[in-house]
Scaffold this motif. Structure first.
Motif, short mmCIF file in Angstrom:
data_model
loop_
_atom_site.label_atom_id
_atom_site.label_comp_id
_atom_site.label_asym_id
_atom_site.label_seq_id
_atom_site.Cartn_x
_atom_site.Cartn_y
_atom_site.Cartn_z
N GLN A 283 39.12 32.10 47.98
CA GLN A 283 38.98 32.46 49.39
C GLN A 283 38.74 33.96 49.56
O GLN A 283 37.95 34.39 50.40
N ALA A 284 39.43 34.75 48.72
CA ALA A 284 39.24 36.20 48.79
C ALA A 284 37.83 36.58 48.37
O ALA A 284 37.21 37.48 48.97
N LEU A 285 37.29 35.90 47.35
CA LEU A 285 35.91 36.18 46.93
C LEU A 285 34.94 35.81 48.05
O LEU A 285 33.95 36.54 48.31
N ALA B 62 42.54 42.28 49.45
CA ALA B 62 43.16 40.95 49.37
C ALA B 62 42.84 40.29 48.03
O ALA B 62 43.69 39.63 47.42
N TYR B 63 41.62 40.48 47.57
CA TYR B 63 41.24 39.91 46.27
C TYR B 63 42.06 40.55 45.14
O TYR B 63 42.56 39.85 44.25
N LEU B 64 42.18 41.88 45.16
CA LEU B 64 42.95 42.57 44.11
C LEU B 64 44.42 42.14 44.12
O LEU B 64 45.04 41.97 43.06
N ASN B 65 44.98 41.96 45.32
CA ASN B 65 46.36 41.51 45.42
C ASN B 65 46.54 40.11 44.83
O ASN B 65 47.49 39.83 44.10
N THR B 66 45.59 39.24 45.14
CA THR B 66 45.66 37.88 44.60
C THR B 66 45.49 37.88 43.09
O THR B 66 46.19 37.15 42.37
N GLN B 67 44.59 38.71 42.59
CA GLN B 67 44.39 38.78 41.15
C GLN B 67 45.64 39.31 40.44
O GLN B 67 46.00 38.83 39.36
N LYS B 68 46.30 40.28 41.07
CA LYS B 68 47.54 40.81 40.48
C LYS B 68 48.61 39.73 40.41
O LYS B 68 49.31 39.59 39.41
#
Length: 379
Positions: free
Chosen positions: A110-112, A164-170
């Motif tokens: 979703q972030a992507l 948001a993408y970086l947070n999800t990846q973390k």
């Protein structure tokens, strides 16, 4: 008849004198004996020696870098190392557990998607701005007409989507629970197959390469051992009489407001790697070897007064006091250092001098009081 009278008078005077002398002689002898009899005091002969004191302090062990590893997202625990019991050592980066990441993968997708949509919107706004600038001839047109706030909003949306993408990846990376440093497991709070909530505790760990020992030191002891901290030789000993070498981690820059004690924190290296481990939260003895001292004597513990002095009988059998520094204290004896003030007599042992130390000092004792010393055997 007259010549006999003076002779009679002389005889009477002589007889009276002899009687008076005989009467006063016992009293004079008794007074002389009383005058020579002084207060008896029990003493010990304390020999001055070169001595290296060892001060024993009380400390408390404390875990280094005690931390809690918590779940960064709500998920099912899909794998757990079954060897991870309290007391197990793990290396930095070792995999401890895995969380299910299905929901986080969907969130990342979703972030992507949000990033691509934000980029498309930004490109659209930039295209419309280009067209608007060609159509606008007046330089006094508004910023809205020039599409400037629309461009700024599109850029902000794109930045938010990337964050948001970086947070999800973390959070995805943190589904693999790893040791942040070389550690010992203090507690495991999860079981295989368990569903964990975000911020739920998984493990409690502490650094395994070192252990702290907190030692409070009073002002009197600090005067004695502070110099020894330059080149310290320190041993930490537990109740099973196992010992570990220790070094000084730091000395607190301030004293406790209530107890006026200084706090010294020691470091014991690799406390968990021996058969007998040094564990946190236990009381230990800390033995500090001080620099060798001269003019030191061993005295009975009863000889030291409350104000840190001892009574000495000098060469004239008179009482005098000396202030001393306590080097080492036992149950029944003390090692103290005394200044060389000339109140000692030479011993038969070459190179040593002897102090006549009063064993049981009394409050009624006074400086310069004549006494009769009674020697007591003391080693």
């Amino acid at each position: 008849m007259k010549p006999k009278r003076p002779i009679l008078i002389a005889g009477l005077v002589l007889a009276s004198t002899i009687a008076l002398v005989l009467l006063l002689e016992p009293e004079a002898s008794l007074a002389k004996q009383i005058e020579k009899k002084h207060q008896p005091v029990t003493i010990v002969n304390a020999h001055t020696k070169r001595y290296q004191p060892h001060v024993t302090l009380i400390g408390t062990t404390s875990a280094r870098w005690q931390s809690e590893l918590k779940a960064q997202s709500s998920a099912e625990l899909i794998w757990l190392d079954d060897r991870l019991e309290p007391g197990v050592l793990v290396k930095k980066g070792a995999l401890l557990a895995k969380l299910d990441k299905t929901a986080l993968l969907a969130e990342r997708d979703q972030a992507l998607t949000a990033i691509k949509q934000a980029k498309l919107q930004l490109q659209k706004e930039q295209h419309e701005q280009t067209v608007a600038l060609k159509m606008l001839r007046s330089k006094s047109s508004s910023s809205y007409a020039r599409r400037e706030p629309q461009i700024a909003a599109a850029k902000a949306t794109l930045t938010q989507a990337k964050s948001a993408y970086l947070n999800t990846q973390k959070r995805l990376d943190e589904t693999l629970v790893r040791a942040p440093f070389d550690a010992v497991i203090l507690k495991r709070a999860i079981n295989p197959g368990q569903y964990v909530e975000q911020a739920q505790r998984l493990f409690e760990i502490a650094a395994s390469d070192s252990l702290d020992v907190v030692v409070p030191i009073g002002e009197q002891q600090w005067k004695v051992i502070s110099e020894a901290f330059n080149k310290p030789h320190i041993l930490v000993r537990d109740r099973q009489n196992q010992s570990w070498p220790a070094t000084i981690r730091y000395v607190s820059p301030k004293a406790d407001m209530t107890t006026r004690q200084r706090q010294v924190v020691l470091a014991v290296s690799k406390p968990y790697e021996t058969t007998t481990r040094l564990l946190p939260n236990q009381q230990v003895n800390v033995e500090v070897s001080l620099s060798p001292t001269t003019n030191s004597i061993k005295i009975p513990a009863s000889s030291l007064t409350r104000d840190g002095q001892i009574w000495i009988v000098n060469n004239r059998n008179q009482l005098t006091t000396e202030s001393v520094t306590v080097l080492q204290q036992g149950d029944d004896e003390l090692w103290v250092q005394i200044a060389d003030t000339g109140n000692q007599v030479q011993a038969s042992i070459q190179g040593e001098s002897v102090h006549k130390i009063v064993v049981y000092p009394l409050l009624s004792m006074q400086q310069g009081l004549d006494v009769t010393p009674i020697e007591e055997n003391y080693k």
